[in-house]
Design an enzyme around this catalytic site. Sequence first.
Site, PDB file in Angstrom:
ATOM      1  N   ARG B 120      62.665  78.796  56.505  1.00  0.00           N
ATOM      2  CA  ARG B 120      62.087  77.449  56.648  1.00  0.00           C
ATOM      3  C   ARG B 120      61.850  76.760  55.308  1.00  0.00           C
ATOM      4  O   ARG B 120      61.000  75.882  55.203  1.00  0.00           O
ATOM      5  CB  ARG B 120      60.788  77.487  57.447  1.00  0.00           C
ATOM      6  CG  ARG B 120      60.953  78.019  58.856  1.00  0.00           C
ATOM      7  CD  ARG B 120      59.802  77.660  59.756  1.00  0.00           C
ATOM      8  NE  ARG B 120      59.924  78.364  61.027  1.00  0.00           N
ATOM      9  CZ  ARG B 120      59.373  79.551  61.286  1.00  0.00           C
ATOM     10  NH1 ARG B 120      58.650  80.152  60.365  1.00  0.00           N
ATOM     11  NH2 ARG B 120      59.537  80.108  62.458  1.00  0.00           N
ATOM     12  N   LYS B 142      69.785  64.833  49.964  1.00  0.00           N
ATOM     13  CA  LYS B 142      70.538  64.937  51.216  1.00  0.00           C
ATOM     14  C   LYS B 142      71.356  66.217  51.184  1.00  0.00           C
ATOM     15  O   LYS B 142      72.126  66.456  50.255  1.00  0.00           O
ATOM     16  CB  LYS B 142      71.498  63.750  51.374  1.00  0.00           C
ATOM     17  CG  LYS B 142      70.827  62.497  51.884  1.00  0.00           C
ATOM     18  CD  LYS B 142      71.888  61.501  52.325  1.00  0.00           C
ATOM     19  CE  LYS B 142      71.297  60.229  52.843  1.00  0.00           C
ATOM     20  NZ  LYS B 142      72.344  59.264  53.250  1.00  0.00           N
ATOM     21  N   GLU B 184      82.193  56.608  43.090  1.00  0.00           N
ATOM     22  CA  GLU B 184      80.750  56.456  43.298  1.00  0.00           C
ATOM     23  C   GLU B 184      80.097  55.728  42.113  1.00  0.00           C
ATOM     24  O   GLU B 184      79.109  55.024  42.288  1.00  0.00           O
ATOM     25  CB  GLU B 184      80.077  57.819  43.531  1.00  0.00           C
ATOM     26  CG  GLU B 184      80.593  58.585  44.749  1.00  0.00           C
ATOM     27  CD  GLU B 184      80.038  58.109  46.098  1.00  0.00           C
ATOM     28  OE1 GLU B 184      79.189  57.179  46.120  1.00  0.00           O
ATOM     29  OE2 GLU B 184      80.446  58.659  47.127  1.00  0.00           O
ATOM     30  N   LYS B 226      70.712  55.496  41.469  1.00  0.00           N
ATOM     31  CA  LYS B 226      70.516  56.257  42.698  1.00  0.00           C
ATOM     32  C   LYS B 226      69.070  56.727  42.828  1.00  0.00           C
ATOM     33  O   LYS B 226      68.465  56.619  43.895  1.00  0.00           O
ATOM     34  CB  LYS B 226      71.471  57.457  42.762  1.00  0.00           C
ATOM     35  CG  LYS B 226      71.192  58.289  44.009  1.00  0.00           C
ATOM     36  CD  LYS B 226      72.369  58.988  44.593  1.00  0.00           C
ATOM     37  CE  LYS B 226      71.982  59.562  45.946  1.00  0.00           C
ATOM     38  NZ  LYS B 226      72.989  60.418  46.524  1.00  0.00           N
ATOM     39  N   GLU B 236      65.810  57.320  53.910  1.00  0.00           N
ATOM     40  CA  GLU B 236      66.757  56.317  54.392  1.00  0.00           C
ATOM     41  C   GLU B 236      66.234  55.548  55.596  1.00  0.00           C
ATOM     42  O   GLU B 236      66.879  55.465  56.642  1.00  0.00           O
ATOM     43  CB  GLU B 236      68.106  56.980  54.714  1.00  0.00           C
ATOM     44  CG  GLU B 236      69.222  55.957  54.768  1.00  0.00           C
ATOM     45  CD  GLU B 236      70.595  56.612  54.687  1.00  0.00           C
ATOM     46  OE1 GLU B 236      70.814  57.413  53.776  1.00  0.00           O
ATOM     47  OE2 GLU B 236      71.445  56.267  55.526  1.00  0.00           O
ATOM     48  N   ARG B 240      67.775  52.670  51.097  1.00  0.00           N
ATOM     49  CA  ARG B 240      68.637  53.786  50.707  1.00  0.00           C
ATOM     50  C   ARG B 240      70.009  53.682  51.351  1.00  0.00           C
ATOM     51  O   ARG B 240      71.003  54.152  50.790  1.00  0.00           O
ATOM     52  CB  ARG B 240      67.986  55.132  51.071  1.00  0.00           C
ATOM     53  CG  ARG B 240      68.849  56.301  50.654  1.00  0.00           C
ATOM     54  CD  ARG B 240      68.129  57.633  50.659  1.00  0.00           C
ATOM     55  NE  ARG B 240      69.077  58.668  50.272  1.00  0.00           N
ATOM     56  CZ  ARG B 240      68.758  59.889  49.890  1.00  0.00           C
ATOM     57  NH1 ARG B 240      67.497  60.237  49.825  1.00  0.00           N
ATOM     58  NH2 ARG B 240      69.684  60.768  49.556  1.00  0.00           N
ATOM     59  N   ASN B 244      75.309  53.773  50.955  1.00  0.00           N
ATOM     60  CA  ASN B 244      76.451  54.111  51.807  1.00  0.00           C
ATOM     61  C   ASN B 244      77.556  53.052  51.767  1.00  0.00           C
ATOM     62  O   ASN B 244      78.446  53.067  52.610  1.00  0.00           O
ATOM     63  CB  ASN B 244      75.983  54.302  53.252  1.00  0.00           C
ATOM     64  CG  ASN B 244      75.102  55.525  53.397  1.00  0.00           C
ATOM     65  OD1 ASN B 244      75.302  56.527  52.729  1.00  0.00           O
ATOM     66  ND2 ASN B 244      74.099  55.422  54.250  1.00  0.00           N
ATOM     67  N   HIS B 247      81.047  53.815  52.799  1.00  0.00           N
ATOM     68  CA  HIS B 247      81.003  55.125  53.440  1.00  0.00           C
ATOM     69  C   HIS B 247      81.299  55.085  54.936  1.00  0.00           C
ATOM     70  O   HIS B 247      81.799  56.068  55.480  1.00  0.00           O
ATOM     71  CB  HIS B 247      79.646  55.796  53.203  1.00  0.00           C
ATOM     72  CG  HIS B 247      79.513  56.397  51.836  1.00  0.00           C
ATOM     73  ND1 HIS B 247      79.636  55.638  50.682  1.00  0.00           N
ATOM     74  CD2 HIS B 247      79.289  57.677  51.403  1.00  0.00           C
ATOM     75  CE1 HIS B 247      79.480  56.418  49.622  1.00  0.00           C
ATOM     76  NE2 HIS B 247      79.269  57.652  50.027  1.00  0.00           N
ATOM     77  N   HIS B 251      84.066  57.462  55.776  1.00  0.00           N
ATOM     78  CA  HIS B 251      83.920  58.626  56.654  1.00  0.00           C
ATOM     79  C   HIS B 251      84.955  58.609  57.778  1.00  0.00           C
ATOM     80  O   HIS B 251      85.449  59.655  58.192  1.00  0.00           O
ATOM     81  CB  HIS B 251      82.501  58.673  57.249  1.00  0.00           C
ATOM     82  CG  HIS B 251      81.456  59.110  56.269  1.00  0.00           C
ATOM     83  ND1 HIS B 251      80.111  58.991  56.518  1.00  0.00           N
ATOM     84  CD2 HIS B 251      81.560  59.672  55.034  1.00  0.00           C
ATOM     85  CE1 HIS B 251      79.431  59.463  55.483  1.00  0.00           C
ATOM     86  NE2 HIS B 251      80.282  59.868  54.555  1.00  0.00           N
ATOM     87  N   HIS B 264      86.382  62.951  49.280  1.00  0.00           N
ATOM     88  CA  HIS B 264      85.333  62.026  49.698  1.00  0.00           C
ATOM     89  C   HIS B 264      85.347  60.745  48.857  1.00  0.00           C
ATOM     90  O   HIS B 264      85.304  59.633  49.390  1.00  0.00           O
ATOM     91  CB  HIS B 264      83.973  62.725  49.594  1.00  0.00           C
ATOM     92  CG  HIS B 264      82.809  61.831  49.867  1.00  0.00           C
ATOM     93  ND1 HIS B 264      82.550  61.296  51.109  1.00  0.00           N
ATOM     94  CD2 HIS B 264      81.830  61.351  49.044  1.00  0.00           C
ATOM     95  CE1 HIS B 264      81.457  60.542  51.051  1.00  0.00           C
ATOM     96  NE2 HIS B 264      81.005  60.563  49.814  1.00  0.00           N
TER      97      HIS B 264
END
Lengths: 361, 361
Positions: B120, B142, B184, B226, B236, B240, B244, B247, B251, B264
């Site tokens: 955890r 992330k 990026e 960032k 987010e 935030r 993206n 993206h 994606h 990517h």
Amino acid sequence: MKTLEVDLGNRSYPIHIGTDLIDRPELFNACEKATSIFIVTNTTVAPLYAERLTRTLEKLGKQVKTIVLPDGESYKDWKNLQLIFDNLLKFAADRQTILVALGGGVIGDMTGFAAASYMRGVRFIQVPTTLLAQVDSSVGGKTGINHPLGKNMIGAFHQPVAVIADLNTLKTLPARELSAGLAEVIKHGAIADADFLDWIEANTSALLACDTTAMAYAVLRSCEIKSSVVSADEKEGGIRATLNFGHTFGHAIEAGMGYGEWLHGEAVGCGMVMGANLSCRLNYITQKEVSRLTQIIGSMHLPTQPPPFGAQRYMELMQVDKKTEGGQIRYVILEKMGKAIIQSVPDGQVIETLTATGAHQ
Amino acid sequence: MKTLEVDLGNRSYPIHIGTDLIDRPELFNACEKATSIFIVTNTTVAPLYAERLTRTLEKLGKQVKTIVLPDGESYKDWKNLQLIFDNLLKFAADRQTILVALGGGVIGDMTGFAAASYMRGVRFIQVPTTLLAQVDSSVGGKTGINHPLGKNMIGAFHQPVAVIADLNTLKTLPARELSAGLAEVIKHGAIADADFLDWIEANTSALLACDTTAMAYAVLRSCEIKSSVVSADEKEGGIRATLNFGHTFGHAIEAGMGYGEWLHGEAVGCGMVMGANLSCRLNYITQKEVSRLTQIIGSMHLPTQPPPFGAQRYMELMQVDKKTEGGQIRYVILEKMGKAIIQSVPDGQVIETLTATGAHQ
């Protein structure tokens, strides 16, 4: 109905305890902004309550889908967690989806971890239908799955947005599972409230008969004790670990027998007998108190005799348990009845306890 | 060396940027209280840096083990995550263990998610060795893995305790991966800093040549942008999501081609061309600005022409992307060069963009 609040700042949530709560849509008001609702349940609970809960949730004007997993601790693994994700993705669950865990501790832990991880976190509601889940696992935000090498090794702290404990669902519970839940009730008395332990001892028959009044108090007091501990120490940096009384030995029993052979509560019941023995050996509680606690545990039809794996195997199994830090196992010890502390213990004394309780023969 | 602090209360952490940083044990001082350290890396990076990093960490007096995964986006799955857990359990990693992600974005995301979920939650350090990871994925917490139905669908927000960006590791990076990282960098200019975009345009050759001075500035400014966005909106809820940009389309390209076919950053580069086209179509930026951004992206040897899956397939692929809420896709749009906003867009205009850019033929 009684409602108590788990105080965790912006992660606070209510626990509702009462009868026929799964028919009351207003208790699920956290779903009002949800884009969709997924009930996660198992093959045993689904035929009993899934349709009723679906009708309740549909009254909120939401689309409700049900994901049914196989029933049992042995299914608390990645494969079945994947089944949840597969369904969520197949039916385009998004970040505003809410999951509802309808079932016992396994369903609650898996649904909670799925909620923690799906799209990096969505909300979930606990609807515990076993006593164990109502008094323990649905409260506090511990979620996770088992790994072949250890129980609950993979997981997250992820608080539910509400816990709805419907006492009527306990009426359909097999006697063995009721007893397993009572183990955690006894634990709450043993670690935090000697008066509650007295009350449990005086109400053994009513609790075993699942008497609603007795059960309502047992669930409420257990949730009060657990939630006050969790509020003080959400991520188990200190005092929260006292909730693990009986669990270090208990987890070893569960792992050693193979998950699912002993119910978690049965292993904890037996683990508490071992923990009490160790507490006495360390000169905290008396042999008479050990005998009394053992008697209370036994009177709830819980095992008090550990399986004789032998000391070495127990030590190995406990070593991998997640409460070890830097190789040192930290044990939860009863300083007195109603108060637990945490400390490391020389292996020699642990082995004496294993021998004295019949775990090492 | 430059150090900048990501301000997230008790989850704040430093980003160190400079040369030969992996030889400096004092930058890994978060490990001082660790019971053990596990480097997680891949088959490409391990022969280059694992031994050097091990020597550095051993100087802290710690036991260091290395877990080597196969290299590539297609391995960012449950199976390889399990490999990490298997090793952690096999070697008795506990709650005070620290994981060190040595590699690119895939290693960072997987190691971060393993750290978030193991018992955890344990701590982890990012040592990004690709430009993409240094300017983007290692900062912000992330973490996650891919699901066959969608990228990064399973994961957690889990902040590292330090990010150590050693610019010298970029020298061994294949040209294609360097370009992917520059996508990026361009993105940070496009969404947040028009002057930085001018600087990028003026320094194309230096960046492509991996000039240390130019690269140090590109990494620093990207991390500044960032981290300020992440500090304002860790999970987010709002701003935030502007990170993206490119993206949602990107994606779709990655998923449609099969993960690993396009890098990517390549998909994001092309996605930004599509996002710019959409921004122009919504009357925010001019056609001239679209052409300029397209030209900057192309000058970094990034694709600017989307694969022609057809509009319907793109819409399906984007629908499953995690940024959808209640079925509505939210697009990152350039309000002007250096400022992004988020809004939903009628399907008709998205399809026009897909047609205009050649994604639908």
